[in-house]
Scaffold this active site. Structure first.
Site, PDB file in Angstrom:
ATOM      1  N   GLU A 143       0.822  -1.218   0.000  1.00 39.15           N
ATOM      2  CA  GLU A 143       0.000   0.000   0.000  1.00 39.15           C
ATOM      3  C   GLU A 143       0.850   1.259   0.000  1.00 39.15           C
ATOM      4  O   GLU A 143       1.636   1.479   0.925  1.00 39.15           O
ATOM      5  CB  GLU A 143      -0.901   0.010   1.232  1.00 39.15           C
ATOM      6  CG  GLU A 143      -1.796   1.244   1.321  1.00 39.15           C
ATOM      7  CD  GLU A 143      -2.597   1.304   2.609  1.00 39.15           C
ATOM      8  OE1 GLU A 143      -3.624   2.004   2.625  1.00 39.15           O
ATOM      9  OE2 GLU A 143      -2.179   0.664   3.609  1.00 39.15           O
ATOM     10  N   GLU A 244     -11.762   2.266   6.078  1.00 42.84           N
ATOM     11  CA  GLU A 244     -10.688   2.574   7.018  1.00 42.84           C
ATOM     12  C   GLU A 244     -10.737   4.063   7.372  1.00 42.84           C
ATOM     13  O   GLU A 244      -9.873   4.848   6.988  1.00 42.84           O
ATOM     14  CB  GLU A 244      -9.323   2.193   6.431  1.00 42.84           C
ATOM     15  CG  GLU A 244      -8.230   2.154   7.489  1.00 42.84           C
ATOM     16  CD  GLU A 244      -6.867   1.839   6.921  1.00 42.84           C
ATOM     17  OE1 GLU A 244      -6.124   1.081   7.559  1.00 42.84           O
ATOM     18  OE2 GLU A 244      -6.528   2.360   5.843  1.00 42.84           O
TER      19      GLU A 244
END
Length: 262
Positions: A143, A244
């Site tokens: 990520e 998130e």
């Protein structure tokens, strides 16, 4: 229609961690993710998933000393043996919890450190992790993270992440596309989704969302999420979309944005 997974590290903080599973299920979530499972026995988490009809979408491999500020060890020279042990631990949990995606954090680099050396270690470690995960049917994801939230994080851009995956060349190594981080670093989200979703190598293995700039619910801020959700569907993405974000108040009270998509 996108499949949304509640991030139990950031959401439902009004509940103790293990009570976040039933809270998410009551609100209509079918999947969950969180940063790390390692403080709890795998069997205990497995029972929470089973009892609440939830699917584990994702969690992170051990990141080093999180309390001391470490944010992953995959690119850190001299930590290779520790990295291998961390992958073994993480994969044991994937087998218990059933998730097919495992996030491996790159770690931090200081301005005076040798980026080329870190990159070489990163590629070697990712190749190792992907090989270990492939035997279990698990995909490793990496990520890009913005340096406002995590100053000094090694990986920041989508094109860099895609290039690393292509260079490693493992079919089970993909990019975790967090729209929040990408908007802060580079923007042009729709174009990047269209570009990267269809790459013959790498591609997008997991998506995460949050409002920008405060990282609250996705119905507040500068990103047009309804448009992007429709685009994600059009592009044929079949994975989970991890929520998130940090709720502005009680998590359930802020889920009005989700109702049209359930």
């Amino acid at each position: 229609m996108p499949r949304f997974a509640a991030n139990l590290t950031m959401m439902y903080n009004e509940h103790a961690f293990l009570e976040r599973f039933p809270a998410a299920a009551r609100d209509g979530f079918k999947g969950v993710e969180f940063l790390f499972p390692y403080e709890h026995a795998a069997a205990e988490l497995q029972a929470r998933l089973r009892d609440n009809g939830l699917t584990q979408a994702l969690f992170n491999a051990p990141p080093g000393d999180w309390a001391a500020g470490e944010r992953g060890i995959a690119s850190l020279p001299g930590r290779e043996d520790e990295f291998k042990r961390s992958i073994a631990t993480a994969l044991e949990y994937t087998q218990a919890l059933g998730n097919k995606k495992l996030h491996v954090m790159a770690g931090l680099i200081q301005p005076q450190q040798d980026r080329a050396r870190h990159r070489a270690v990163y590629l070697e470690n990712l190749a190792y992790a992907a090989a270990q995960a492939a035997a279990l049917g698990v995909t490793i994801v990496i990520e890009p993270i913005n340096t406002r939230d995590i100053p000094g994080f090694f990986l920041n851009r989508q094109d860099d992440a895609q290039a690393i995956c292509a260079e490693v060349g493992a079919s089970n190594l993909q990019v975790q596309f967090d729209l929040y981080h990408c908007q802060i670093v580079e923007g042009d989200l729709a174009v990047k989704l269209k570009r990267d979703m269809v790459r013959p190598q790498a591609g997008i293995g997991h998506i995460q969302i949050a409002g920008v700039p405060e990282r609250h619910e996705p119905d507040i801020g500068e990103i047009n999420y309804p448009y992007l959700f429709e685009l994600i569907d059009t592009l044929g993405y079949q994975g989970w979309v991890g929520c998130e974000y940090r709720p502005r108040a009680a998590t359930s009270d802020g889920l009005g944005w989700l109702k049209p998509w359930l």
